[in-house]
Enzyme design. Structure first.
Site, PDB file in Angstrom:
ATOM      1  NE  ARG A  68      -3.079  -2.459   2.715  1.00 32.10           N
ATOM      2  CZ  ARG A  68      -3.620  -2.783   3.865  1.00 32.10           C
ATOM      3  NH1 ARG A  68      -4.069  -1.853   4.660  1.00 32.10           N
ATOM      4  NH2 ARG A  68      -3.719  -4.035   4.237  1.00 32.10           N
ATOM      5  CB  CYS A  96       0.741  -2.425  16.426  1.00 36.31           C
ATOM      6  SG  CYS A  96       2.391  -1.990  16.935  1.00 36.31           S
TER       7      CYS A  96
HETATM    8  P1  NAD Z   1      -1.457  -7.116   7.021  1.00 36.48           P
HETATM    9  O1  NAD Z   1      -1.385  -8.317   7.883  1.00 36.48           O
HETATM   10  O2  NAD Z   1      -2.617  -6.944   6.124  1.00 36.48           O
HETATM   11  O3  NAD Z   1      -0.166  -7.043   6.074  1.00 36.48           O
HETATM   12  C1  NAD Z   1       1.138  -7.207   6.573  1.00 36.48           C
HETATM   13  C2  NAD Z   1       2.010  -7.820   5.478  1.00 36.48           C
HETATM   14  O4  NAD Z   1       1.498  -9.119   5.159  1.00 36.48           O
HETATM   15  C3  NAD Z   1       2.027  -7.013   4.193  1.00 36.48           C
HETATM   16  O5  NAD Z   1       3.330  -6.989   3.679  1.00 36.48           O
HETATM   17  C4  NAD Z   1       1.078  -7.799   3.282  1.00 36.48           C
HETATM   18  O6  NAD Z   1       1.400  -7.687   1.932  1.00 36.48           O
HETATM   19  C5  NAD Z   1       1.251  -9.221   3.758  1.00 36.48           C
HETATM   20  N1  NAD Z   1       0.039 -10.022   3.554  1.00 36.48           N
HETATM   21  C6  NAD Z   1      -1.227  -9.567   3.488  1.00 36.48           C
HETATM   22  N2  NAD Z   1      -2.087 -10.603   3.283  1.00 36.48           N
HETATM   23  C7  NAD Z   1      -1.327 -11.724   3.231  1.00 36.48           C
HETATM   24  C8  NAD Z   1      -1.631 -13.111   3.052  1.00 36.48           C
HETATM   25  N3  NAD Z   1      -2.880 -13.538   2.891  1.00 36.48           N
HETATM   26  N4  NAD Z   1      -0.616 -13.984   3.075  1.00 36.48           N
HETATM   27  C9  NAD Z   1       0.641 -13.571   3.236  1.00 36.48           C
HETATM   28  N5  NAD Z   1       0.994 -12.267   3.409  1.00 36.48           N
HETATM   29  C10 NAD Z   1       0.026 -11.350   3.405  1.00 36.48           C
HETATM   30  O7  NAD Z   1      -1.282  -5.849   7.997  1.00 36.48           O
HETATM   31  P2  NAD Z   1      -1.406  -4.317   7.631  1.00 36.48           P
HETATM   32  O8  NAD Z   1      -2.841  -3.994   7.406  1.00 36.48           O
HETATM   33  O9  NAD Z   1      -0.418  -3.939   6.594  1.00 36.48           O
HETATM   34  O10 NAD Z   1      -0.921  -3.671   9.009  1.00 36.48           O
HETATM   35  C11 NAD Z   1      -1.752  -3.478  10.104  1.00 36.48           C
HETATM   36  C12 NAD Z   1      -1.645  -4.612  11.086  1.00 36.48           C
HETATM   37  O11 NAD Z   1      -0.301  -4.771  11.493  1.00 36.48           O
HETATM   38  C13 NAD Z   1      -2.429  -4.366  12.368  1.00 36.48           C
HETATM   39  O12 NAD Z   1      -3.026  -5.564  12.766  1.00 36.48           O
HETATM   40  C14 NAD Z   1      -1.352  -3.948  13.358  1.00 36.48           C
HETATM   41  O13 NAD Z   1      -1.668  -4.174  14.720  1.00 36.48           O
HETATM   42  C15 NAD Z   1      -0.227  -4.798  12.918  1.00 36.48           C
HETATM   43  N6  NAD Z   1       1.054  -4.257  13.372  1.00 36.48           N
HETATM   44  C16 NAD Z   1       1.651  -4.895  14.399  1.00 36.48           C
HETATM   45  C17 NAD Z   1       2.836  -4.407  14.889  1.00 36.48           C
HETATM   46  C18 NAD Z   1       3.522  -5.081  16.033  1.00 36.48           C
HETATM   47  O14 NAD Z   1       4.652  -4.749  16.294  1.00 36.48           O
HETATM   48  N7  NAD Z   1       2.910  -6.013  16.721  1.00 36.48           N
HETATM   49  C19 NAD Z   1       3.426  -3.264  14.322  1.00 36.48           C
HETATM   50  C20 NAD Z   1       2.776  -2.657  13.257  1.00 36.48           C
HETATM   51  C21 NAD Z   1       1.586  -3.175  12.788  1.00 36.48           C
END
Ligand code: NAD
Length: 498
Positions: free
Chosen positions: A176, A280
């Site tokens: 994104r 997060c």
């Molecule tokens: P997301 O899980 O949608 O995406 C994260 C990554 O996973 C991206 O690179 C995406 O391309 C990939 N991805 C998406 N769908 C996938 C699939 N089906 N299979 C494999 N890979 C896939 O998360 P987001 O919307 O980009 O970010 C927000 C989320 O991240 C929230 O839940 C937030 O709490 C979490 N987050 C956690 C932390 C932490 O340190 N715990 C830090 C930042 C964000």
């Protein structure tokens, strides 16, 4: 149309195949296209990283650190360009983007200590003429998969330290908002990184699956939502890889009756509504101990939400920008409707918020619910938007019980003047990162970051000392140089010092 490239083996690569649009969330316009890498492109990147590994592994840590020192300097010199790219594609305010970059640079500074971090442990004379030491050796090719909400900081949690430890890296940033991530990777090369040590490949599930399945990828660092974290942890570990998968969150702030209300409200506003709630570590539940503090909090928070300065992130002096995509806007407004239907008291409704001149932007005003109960989806789920829920309880014990029973355990905090309450809270709360009168207790780079329960899958937290452990494996070496005149007899009992 701006086509955003991959960055493989030190070069920009414009791929072919499926593509995905990148939006400016403040205007709703498409501002770029990325090509979603297929498994052949991933293979190309993994093999580039593999080819770079032997020389990089044998580069003295002090020399690796010199590249990192130059990288840090370039990040600082290019702050304006990086911050503008973050804000343009993510929507967060310029000041917030600058804060994210600063926290990312902190991790580069930590990684600059590579010679010290990798010193290992040594004992002379563990037996007669026998010395022993433990070495921290790199793993090989390591991959990182990162979320949209910190396109600069979260990748910087990972690859500077992994690379400082002697690994080579393949990063798959969020599809994104990848442009700031790519610019930063190019700066690392300008700092003198050899070709292939860091590779950035844009993509979605297909790219992630290629990283999971390729046998040359030895470890996976993931940050994102919990369902994907669980999937990557399960699939990666099944294939014998080392995996660290950080997931989602629902962070509670406890307000004790003796809290310094004005400071606590200011802290709460920033932590709940900063970055449009897309952090997060955002506070999404205010747990008030007693009706008196709850009523006082509501009285101050409602006008503060109504006064939030909301607009396009790229303008200065704002409190909040838009949500990242129209899908995110739809999801969060859906939760607001669900909260209302479930009987929570909607005190401020951010739906329908419009910014003049940016009518197609993905804006949502700050939203506040009171009288939220633990069976409601607005309490249970991570909403990831500017929506704060107030839950009223009667005691600290009750507040802690509901936090401990929640499936997530990323961050939490308590606002109080009572040292005993704060100590009990720190000791007994089942959450990985805790703040006392600190709303966003994101550890500095020389501590490690990680939640408990379904907020982290794996044994080690991210960055800091745990990061060094994650990106290295231990080798214990026992060495004997016997004196020539002594010839020992064969020993059939297990060797010991007795
Ligand atoms: P997301 O899980 O949608 O995406 C994260 C990554 O996973 C991206 O690179 C995406 O391309 C990939 N991805 C998406 N769908 C996938 C699939 N089906 N299979 C494999 N890979 C896939 O998360 P987001 O919307 O980009 O970010 C927000 C989320 O991240 C929230 O839940 C937030 O709490 C979490 N987050 C956690 C932390 C932490 O340190 N715990 C830090 C930042 C964000």
């Amino acid at each position: 149309m701006n086509t955003i490239p991959h960055f493989i083996n030190g070069e920009r690569v414009v791929g072919e195949g499926r593509s995905s649009s990148v939006y400016n969330p403040s205007t709703g316009e498409v501002i770029g296209q990325i090509v979603l890498a297929d498994s052949a492109t991933l293979k190309h990147a993994i093999l580039a990283a593999k080819a770079a590994f032997p020389a990089w592994r044998n580069t003295p840590p002090a020399k690796r650190a010199q590249v990192l020192f130059r990288f840090k300097q370039l990040l600082e010199e290019n702050e304006k360009a990086i911050v503008e790219l973050i804000s343009q594609e993510h929507g967060k305010t310029i000041e917030d983007a600058a804060g994210e970059l600063r926290r990312g640079i902190e991790n580069v500074e930590y990684a600059c200590g590579a010679p010290e971090l990798l010193k290992g442990e040594y004992n002379r004379n563990v037996g007669p003429n026998i010395d022993a030491w433990s070495d921290f050796q790199p793993l090989g090719v390591v991959a990182g998969i990162t979320p949209f909400n910190f396109p600069a900081m979260v990748p910087l949690w990972m690859y500077p330290l992994a690379i400082a430890c002697g690994n080579t890296f393949v990063l798959k940033p969020s599809e994104r908002d990848p442009s700031s991530t790519l610019l930063i990777a190019e700066l690392f090369y300008q700092a003198g990184l050899p070709k292939g040590v860091l590779n950035v490949v844009n993509g979605d599930k297909e790219a992630v699956d290629a990283l999971i399945e390729h046998p040359d990828v030895k470890a996976l660092s993931f940050v994102g939502s919990t369902p994907i974290a669980e999937y990557i942890y399960a699939e990666g570990t099944k294939r014998g890889k080392r995996v660290q998968a950080l997931g989602g969150a629902k962070n509670h702030a406890v307000f004790m009756p003796d809290a310094d209300l004005d400071s606590a409200v200011s802290a709460l506003m920033g932590a709940a509504y900063g970055s449009c709630g897309e952090r997060c570590m955002a506070i999404s539940v205010a747990v008030c101990v007693g009706d008196e503090i709850a009523d006082a909090l509501v009285e101050k928070v409602v006008p503060a939400i109504q006064a939030l300065k909301i607009g396009p992130g790229t303008s200065c002096g704002l409190d909040m920008g838009p949500l990242v995509t129209s899908g995110a806007l739809e999801r969060v407004t859906g939760y607001i409707a669900a909260g209302e239907a479930a009987g929570a008291k909607l005190l401020v409704d951010g739906r329908g918020f419009k910014v003049a001149g940016h009518e197609n932007g993905f804006f949502l005003g700050g939203t506040l619910f009171d009288n939220v109960s633990t069976d409601m989806t607005i309490y249970k789920d991570e909403i990831f938007g500017p929506v704060l829920c107030i839950v009223r309880v009667k005691s600290l014990e009750e507040a802690m019980q509901l936090i401990n029973e929640h499936e997530y355990g990323n961050g939490t905090c308590i606002f109080t003047r009572d040292g005993e309450a704060a100590r009990i809270f720190c000791d007994e709360i089942e959450v990985g990162m805790v703040g006392v009168n600190v709303p966003l207790p994101v550890p500095v780079a020389y501590h490690s970051f990680g939640g408990w329960k379904r907020s982290l899958f794996g044994d080690l937290h991210a960055y800091g000392p745990d990061g060094v452990r994650f990106y290295t494996r231990r080798k214990a070496i026992t060495q004997r140089w016997p004196k020539r005149e002594i010839t020992e007899k064969a020993q059939f009992a297990f060797p010991s010092n007795v």
